[in-house]
Design a protein around this motif. Structure first.
Motif, short mmCIF file in Angstrom:
data_model
loop_
_atom_site.label_atom_id
_atom_site.label_comp_id
_atom_site.label_asym_id
_atom_site.label_seq_id
_atom_site.Cartn_x
_atom_site.Cartn_y
_atom_site.Cartn_z
N PRO A 142 3.64 -5.45 -2.33
CA PRO A 142 4.84 -5.36 -1.47
C PRO A 142 5.77 -4.22 -1.86
O PRO A 142 6.68 -3.88 -1.09
N HIS A 143 5.58 -3.62 -3.03
CA HIS A 143 6.51 -2.61 -3.53
C HIS A 143 6.17 -1.23 -2.98
O HIS A 143 5.02 -0.94 -2.64
N ARG A 144 7.20 -0.37 -2.94
CA ARG A 144 7.03 1.00 -2.48
C ARG A 144 7.29 2.02 -3.58
O ARG A 144 6.85 3.17 -3.48
N LEU A 145 8.00 1.64 -4.62
CA LEU A 145 8.26 2.56 -5.72
C LEU A 145 6.96 2.98 -6.37
O LEU A 145 6.06 2.15 -6.60
N ALA A 146 6.84 4.27 -6.68
CA ALA A 146 5.59 4.79 -7.23
C ALA A 146 5.22 4.11 -8.54
O ALA A 146 4.04 3.82 -8.78
#
Length: 519
Positions: free
Chosen positions: A368-372
């Motif tokens: 669910p995360h977008r941070l690299a």
């Protein structure tokens, strides 16, 4: 006094009439409002007339009235989607103009391009802009997809938007490829011949698909007409439909994604409030986009007018295959795959699986995360894919993995079958008739340009001889007066075949006129 009143009344009525006309043209913005926009002042009327534009204007109703500030940061999107649309519009406009002069016939297509470049005012510039815009569109659409993947902007409600983006990438590739054939020169003919031959390798439907594309076993008049219709009718209509859906999803449903560090980062409340602050499309983003359009057009025109030339080789000849035939640069990775093994596996199955995986990305990546830093596997796989595609692109170049006889390669590089090359670039007056033999003629004694070309020729021949590729080599360049203002140049290489012991010769006859193009 009466005269003064009449003058004031006349000026008032003139300004009022002008203001009404301006409001009609701008969908509700009056003169005072336009002045305020240019000055950066707040709206002059209530309700805000700048919002009214979005409900009354056909061009602006698809644009949101406002955006969150962080979504408009240039370093977040680099405006790649905007420039993709920009290039598409440039292609439509220039393409419609080119259609006026182009004849989609195997007998007339090449001549119509020649007439366009030599007789139509700014015809050559227009064709250069169209070709450069097509390549720019491919590059920006691909970069836009890469940016979307690396920032995780395909997750959750944006999954369907990602799917439309992949379809648009495919349409963009085929739009450019279908236009590749239209000049009907050697470069286009053989590149498309190789490209369409891959369709023949498709299981079960390969032969039928190949005939559908070409209209015959070999590309001819029917194939040219089919590619023309694909290029100017079917693919543009499909692109317009998909762009509309894609744009609607982005602008009306979920908006441009915020940077991941704003959504998931540890920004302070003040920083997050500032990042999510609303900014109006008019005037902030509108003026920015007008600037980007102006900059893009300026770069396109300057590049096309100064150093970029849309290639046009000799007329297509089905009986003569050029030595260095290659696919368009955006399909070189596919050509590189074909050098690795079975054409069915590498030319059909692997590319199909690749694009199938692109379609499935939102459904495979359940993180669910977008941070690299919170999605290292996805980032790693994306970067590996980019590196693999870059390596395959290099492998797809003509010089990789294909051993060309040394003599053929040396003379091909000196005077290529298609294009100018160093030999044809020599000024006519420096082509002094004579026989110039490697190892005996001093390049310093020749005219400057001829001397440089002969020195390169000598170095290449000596290097090949030292490597054992040209045993007992003799190499000459023969220049002869052939007719008035016409000279015949013959680079010739003789060597002993190490296997048979026979004496072999490779040469090429080039006729150079005084008034020939040298660029």
């Amino acid at each position: 006094m009466i005269r003064s009143l009449n003058t004031q009344d006349w000026r008032h009525k003139t300004l009022e009439m002008l203001d009404q006309r301006v409001r009609i043209i701008t969908a509700g913005l009056g003169l005072n409002e336009l002045r305020a926009i240019l000055r950066g002042d707040p709206p002059t009327e209530r309700p805000n007339p700048r919002y009214r534009v979005h409900t009354t204007s056909f061009l602006f109703h698809i644009r949101p009235r406002y955006y969150q500030k962080a979504s408009t940061w240039f370093t977040h999107t680099f405006r790649l989607g905007f420039f993709s649309t920009f290039f598409f519009i440039v292609e439509v406009i220039t393409g419609i103009i080119l259609m006026v002069y182009y004849v989609p016939s195997s007998a007339e297509a090449y001549q119509s391009i020649l007439r366009l470049e030599s007789e139509v005012p700014f015809g050559s510039l227009l064709r250069d802009i169209h070709r450069l815009g097509a390549e720019g569109m491919v590059a920006f659409v691909a970069l836009h997809m890469l940016r979307t993947y690396l920032t995780g902007s395909y997750k959750k409600e944006r999954s369907f938007t990602w799917l439309t983006g992949v379809v648009l990438l495919l349409i963009t590739l085929f739009l450019s490829f279908s236009g590749y054939l239209l000049p009907w020169d050697q470069l286009a003919y053989w590149a498309v011949t190789i490209g369409t031959s891959m369709a023949d390798k498709a299981p079960l439907i390969g032969t039928e698909l190949n005939l559908l594309l070409r209209g015959a076993p070999d590309i001819g008049a029917d194939g040219l007409l089919r590619f023309y219709l694909l290029h100017v009718v079917f693919l543009p209509l499909a692109a317009i439909l998909l762009i509309s859906v894609h744009y609607y999803k982005v602008s009306r449903e979920h908006g441009i994604s915020l940077p991941a560090r704003v959504e998931e980062g540890d920004l302070s409340p003040e920083e997050k409030k500032e990042a999510t602050r609303r900014i109006d499309f008019i005037p902030e983003l509108l003026t920015h986009e007008v600037f980007l359009v102006s900059l893009g057009l300026f770069i396109l025109v300057v590049a096309s007018a100064t150093f970029y030339d849309a290639p046009l080789e000799h007329h297509s000849d089905p009986q003569r295959t050029p030595l260095d035939t290659e696919a368009p640069w955006y399909f070189l990775w596919l050509q590189g795959l074909l050098k690795l093994g079975d054409p069915v596996l590498m030319g059909v199955i692997v590319p199909t699986l690749f694009f199938a995986l692109l379609f499935a990305v939102p459904y495979i990546d359940r993180n669910p995360h977008r941070l690299a830093r919170k999605r290292p596997i996805a980032i790693f796989l994306g970067l590996v894919t980019v590196v693999v595609l870059a390596v395959l692109t290099y492998m797809g170049t003509p010089g990789y993995g294909i051993e060309t006889p040394a003599a053929t390669r040396i003379i091909q590089d000196l005077a290529p079958e298609e294009g100018i090359g160093p030999l044809r670039a020599i000024p006519f007056d420096q082509l002094v008739p004579g026989v110039y033999e490697v190892g005996k003629t001093d390049p310093q004694e020749l005219p400057p340009e001829l001397g440089r070309v002969f020195a390169t020729f000598s170095e290449r021949v000596s290097e090949a001889a030292a490597q054992g590729k040209l045993p007992e080599v003799q190499a000459v360049i023969v220049i002869e007066d052939w007719q008035a203002d016409l000279r015949k140049v013959t680079p010739r290489i003789l060597w002993t075949d190490p296997q048979s012991g026979e004496r072999k010769t490779y040469e090429r006859h080039i006729f150079l006129h005084r008034d020939r193009p040298r660029k």
